[in-house]
Design a protein around this motif. Structure first.
Motif, PDB file in Angstrom:
ATOM      1  N   GLY A 116       0.523  -1.012  -0.539  1.00 45.09           N
ATOM      2  CA  GLY A 116      -0.004   0.476  -0.162  1.00 45.09           C
ATOM      3  C   GLY A 116       1.014   1.324  -0.134  1.00 45.09           C
ATOM      4  O   GLY A 116       1.516   0.998   0.503  1.00 45.09           O
ATOM      5  N   HIS A 117       0.260   2.243  -0.724  1.00 46.51           N
ATOM      6  CA  HIS A 117       1.117   3.889  -1.001  1.00 46.51           C
ATOM      7  C   HIS A 117      -0.116   4.519  -1.187  1.00 46.51           C
ATOM      8  O   HIS A 117       0.019   4.582   0.078  1.00 46.51           O
ATOM      9  CB  HIS A 117       2.113   3.613  -2.116  1.00 46.51           C
ATOM     10  N   GLY A 118      -0.224   5.644  -2.478  1.00 48.13           N
ATOM     11  CA  GLY A 118      -0.869   6.648  -1.666  1.00 48.13           C
ATOM     12  C   GLY A 118      -2.398   5.791  -2.118  1.00 48.13           C
ATOM     13  O   GLY A 118      -3.215   5.082  -2.446  1.00 48.13           O
ATOM     14  N   ILE A 119      -3.425   7.186  -1.541  1.00 49.04           N
ATOM     15  CA  ILE A 119      -4.526   6.513  -1.483  1.00 49.04           C
ATOM     16  C   ILE A 119      -5.074   7.814  -1.747  1.00 49.04           C
ATOM     17  O   ILE A 119      -5.034   8.744  -0.762  1.00 49.04           O
ATOM     18  CB  ILE A 119      -4.859   5.923  -0.163  1.00 49.04           C
ATOM     19  N   ASP A 120      -6.587   8.211  -2.312  1.00 47.96           N
ATOM     20  CA  ASP A 120      -7.062   9.377  -1.909  1.00 47.96           C
ATOM     21  C   ASP A 120      -8.783   7.950  -2.654  1.00 47.96           C
ATOM     22  O   ASP A 120      -9.114   7.614  -3.056  1.00 47.96           O
ATOM     23  CB  ASP A 120      -7.489  10.459  -2.817  1.00 47.96           C
ATOM     24  N   ILE A 121      -9.661   9.567  -1.736  1.00 50.27           N
ATOM     25  CA  ILE A 121     -11.125   8.710  -2.091  1.00 50.27           C
ATOM     26  C   ILE A 121     -11.891  10.077  -2.796  1.00 50.27           C
ATOM     27  O   ILE A 121     -11.230  10.990  -2.130  1.00 50.27           O
ATOM     28  CB  ILE A 121     -11.561   8.063  -0.610  1.00 50.27           C
ATOM     29  N   ARG A 122     -12.739   9.454  -3.399  1.00 47.20           N
ATOM     30  CA  ARG A 122     -13.623  10.708  -4.157  1.00 47.20           C
ATOM     31  C   ARG A 122     -15.353  10.240  -4.118  1.00 47.20           C
ATOM     32  O   ARG A 122     -15.483   9.327  -4.514  1.00 47.20           O
ATOM     33  CB  ARG A 122     -13.490  11.359  -5.355  1.00 47.20           C
ATOM     34  N   GLN A 123     -16.134  10.693  -4.162  1.00 46.29           N
ATOM     35  CA  GLN A 123     -17.191  10.849  -4.149  1.00 46.29           C
ATOM     36  C   GLN A 123     -17.739  10.694  -5.868  1.00 46.29           C
ATOM     37  O   GLN A 123     -17.591  11.431  -6.896  1.00 46.29           O
ATOM     38  CB  GLN A 123     -18.291  11.785  -2.648  1.00 46.29           C
ATOM     39  N   GLU A 124     -18.595   9.932  -6.705  1.00 50.86           N
ATOM     40  CA  GLU A 124     -19.116  10.240  -7.475  1.00 50.86           C
ATOM     41  C   GLU A 124     -20.532   9.602  -7.922  1.00 50.86           C
ATOM     42  O   GLU A 124     -20.782   8.598  -7.501  1.00 50.86           O
ATOM     43  CB  GLU A 124     -18.243   8.670  -8.852  1.00 50.86           C
ATOM     44  N   GLY A 125     -21.434  11.087  -8.048  1.00 53.48           N
ATOM     45  CA  GLY A 125     -22.684  10.038  -8.046  1.00 53.48           C
ATOM     46  C   GLY A 125     -22.930  10.896  -5.762  1.00 53.48           C
ATOM     47  O   GLY A 125     -22.917  10.778  -5.618  1.00 53.48           O
ATOM     48  N   ASN A 126     -23.925   9.129  -6.090  1.00 54.96           N
ATOM     49  CA  ASN A 126     -24.475   8.783  -5.483  1.00 54.96           C
ATOM     50  C   ASN A 126     -23.281   7.535  -4.317  1.00 54.96           C
ATOM     51  O   ASN A 126     -24.029   7.473  -3.240  1.00 54.96           O
ATOM     52  CB  ASN A 126     -25.671   8.460  -4.607  1.00 54.96           C
ATOM     53  N   GLU A 127     -22.246   7.312  -4.055  1.00 53.95           N
ATOM     54  CA  GLU A 127     -21.046   6.838  -4.443  1.00 53.95           C
ATOM     55  C   GLU A 127     -19.596   7.055  -4.226  1.00 53.95           C
ATOM     56  O   GLU A 127     -19.479   8.024  -4.924  1.00 53.95           O
ATOM     57  CB  GLU A 127     -21.024   5.173  -4.717  1.00 53.95           C
ATOM     58  N   GLU A 128     -18.893   6.914  -3.075  1.00 55.70           N
ATOM     59  CA  GLU A 128     -17.722   7.287  -2.826  1.00 55.70           C
ATOM     60  C   GLU A 128     -16.827   5.586  -3.387  1.00 55.70           C
ATOM     61  O   GLU A 128     -17.276   4.467  -3.870  1.00 55.70           O
ATOM     62  CB  GLU A 128     -16.902   7.012  -0.723  1.00 55.70           C
ATOM     63  N   PHE A 129     -15.835   5.676  -3.762  1.00 56.15           N
ATOM     64  CA  PHE A 129     -14.866   5.514  -4.568  1.00 56.15           C
ATOM     65  C   PHE A 129     -13.142   5.825  -3.781  1.00 56.15           C
ATOM     66  O   PHE A 129     -12.631   6.658  -3.838  1.00 56.15           O
ATOM     67  CB  PHE A 129     -14.570   5.104  -6.077  1.00 56.15           C
ATOM     68  N   ILE A 130     -12.789   4.467  -3.532  1.00 56.60           N
ATOM     69  CA  ILE A 130     -11.211   4.473  -3.744  1.00 56.60           C
ATOM     70  C   ILE A 130     -10.460   5.045  -4.642  1.00 56.60           C
ATOM     71  O   ILE A 130     -10.455   3.064  -4.950  1.00 56.60           O
ATOM     72  CB  ILE A 130     -10.700   3.195  -2.193  1.00 56.60           C
ATOM     73  N   TYR A 131      -9.246   5.267  -4.806  1.00 51.62           N
ATOM     74  CA  TYR A 131      -8.484   5.415  -5.644  1.00 51.62           C
ATOM     75  C   TYR A 131      -6.752   4.694  -5.160  1.00 51.62           C
ATOM     76  O   TYR A 131      -6.692   5.915  -3.907  1.00 51.62           O
ATOM     77  CB  TYR A 131      -7.963   6.630  -6.524  1.00 51.62           C
ATOM     78  N   LEU A 132      -6.525   3.965  -5.493  1.00 54.86           N
ATOM     79  CA  LEU A 132      -4.860   2.817  -4.692  1.00 54.86           C
ATOM     80  C   LEU A 132      -3.884   3.377  -5.299  1.00 54.86           C
ATOM     81  O   LEU A 132      -3.767   2.959  -6.708  1.00 54.86           O
ATOM     82  CB  LEU A 132      -5.019   1.899  -4.050  1.00 54.86           C
TER      83      LEU A 132
END
Length: 357
Positions: A116-132
């Motif tokens: 594991g290294h970089g992580i960010d979270i974004r809401q897209e519409g009604n759902e949140e997603f993790i970008y790793l």
């Protein structure tokens, strides 16, 4: 156009400006569970109590950060995500009181060790997603749901097919992801090619930014990046770590500005008018909307010499770590109350919650 918001957008809606910090709860002369007075860093409105080893007491048996704790993120429910190089998985999730919720990120495990290294979270519409972004050349950037369901994976082969820049002899090793206001995003190959790969909201490749070098617009380890909208004009800001600077680009990929004066800037977060820069060389910097220094938390030249001496040996010797001092801040982010979570690049890992006082 689909609606997209980053975790920082959520924070900005909650705490819009630096002046809003003044109304946050204050916890004066607090103590830890053992009754010890907590160390304090900073001054004035930017004073924080250091809760070192935050979350450690709740980790189940056989759950460990291993070679390092790496990335930090907060979702819209206030849950905290920490990437690591331990086991199990490559990502631990906690509530805001430091109670362990779950381990995940099995996609980024090699030989039973998390990458594991970089992580960010974004809401897209009604759902949140993790970008790793894993710290491993054989792995891939991954977008997943908060439950761990993989949406897409994109590694060296796919990036080279799109961009043509990852040919023979060119290194690839991801570091971080960041988001555009139009739903697009950037994938940063900070330990590898020194390029950022831009994609639009439909996952279509747009361009590469940067490449290796020391000139304006070039990078030596673009370790982290984020969207800077503080002056009203959205720009991409990049922590150009080994060049010891930040660089800004317009949304067409053109270099706009460079700011020197850093030690080894590792990543970026923004809340309201304040920019947060964890610096791998033992300090955390806060900048105002004009990029003037508000605070340099933990800045101590004599301590830094010890931290950096003998080939960074201190990162492997926890008995030498001191309360109220940082070793290697690798990533940090704000929560909705203006507190800061900092993960350090140290063996056994260490997460510090900096609580505003």
């Amino acid at each position: 156009m689909k609606e997209t918001h980053s975790r920082r957008d959520f924070m900005k809606a909650t705490v819009a400006t630096a002046t809003a910090f003044a109304g946050a709860p204050r916890f004066l002369n607090a103590s830890d569970k053992a009754g010890r007075k907590l160390p304090v860093v900073g001054s004035g409105e930017h004073t924080y109590e250091c809760h070192h080893y935050w979350g450690n007491e709740s980790l189940p048996a056989n759950h460990q950060y291993g070679g390092a704790s790496h990335g930090t993120a907060v979702d819209s429910q206030g849950r905290i995500y920490i990437t690591h190089q331990g086991t199990p998985g490559s990502l631990f999730v906690f509530d805001d009181d430091g109670n362990f919720i779950k381990a995940m990120g099995e996609e980024h495990v090699v030989k039973n060790t998390g990458k594991g290294h970089g992580i960010d979270i974004r809401q897209e519409g009604n759902e949140e997603f993790i970008y790793l972004s894993p710290s491993e050349s054989s792995l891939w950037y991954t977008k997943m749901t908060l439950d761990g369901e993989v949406v897409w994976k994109r590694g060296r082969k796919e990036l080279h097919k799109d961009s043509g820049v990852l040919g023979d002899g060119v290194k690839y090793r991801p570091t971080n992801t960041s988001f555009r206001p139009d739903g697009g995003y950037y994938l940063g190959d900070g330990y590898g090619s020194n390029y950022l790969f831009e994609y639009d909201q439909n996952d279509k490749f747009v361009r590469v930014i940067g490449g290796p070098g020391t000139n304006a617009g070039q990078f030596q380890t673009p370790h982290g990046q984020w969207l800077d909208e503080r002056d009203g004009t959205p720009k991409l800001v990049v922590a150009d770590r080994a060049n010891k600077r930040l660089q800004w680009f317009d949304l067409d990929g053109n270099h706009v500005q460079t700011l020197d004066g850093f030690l080894f800037p590792a990543d970026i977060d923004i809340q309201g008018e304040i920019m947060l820069i964890p610096d791998l060389h033992a300090r955390i910097t806060l900048l105002d909307k004009n990029n003037q220094v508000l605070a340099q938390l933990g800045d101590d030249e004599a301590w830094r010499e010890r931290v950096l001496g003998d080939g960074f040996a201190m990162r492997r010797t926890p008995d030498q770590w001191e309360d109220g001092k940082f070793i290697h801040p690798h990533d940090a982010c704000f929560d909705a109350d203006g507190n800061i979570y900092c993960a350090e690049w140290v063996v056994t890992g260490r997460v510090t919650k900096l609580v505003r006082v």
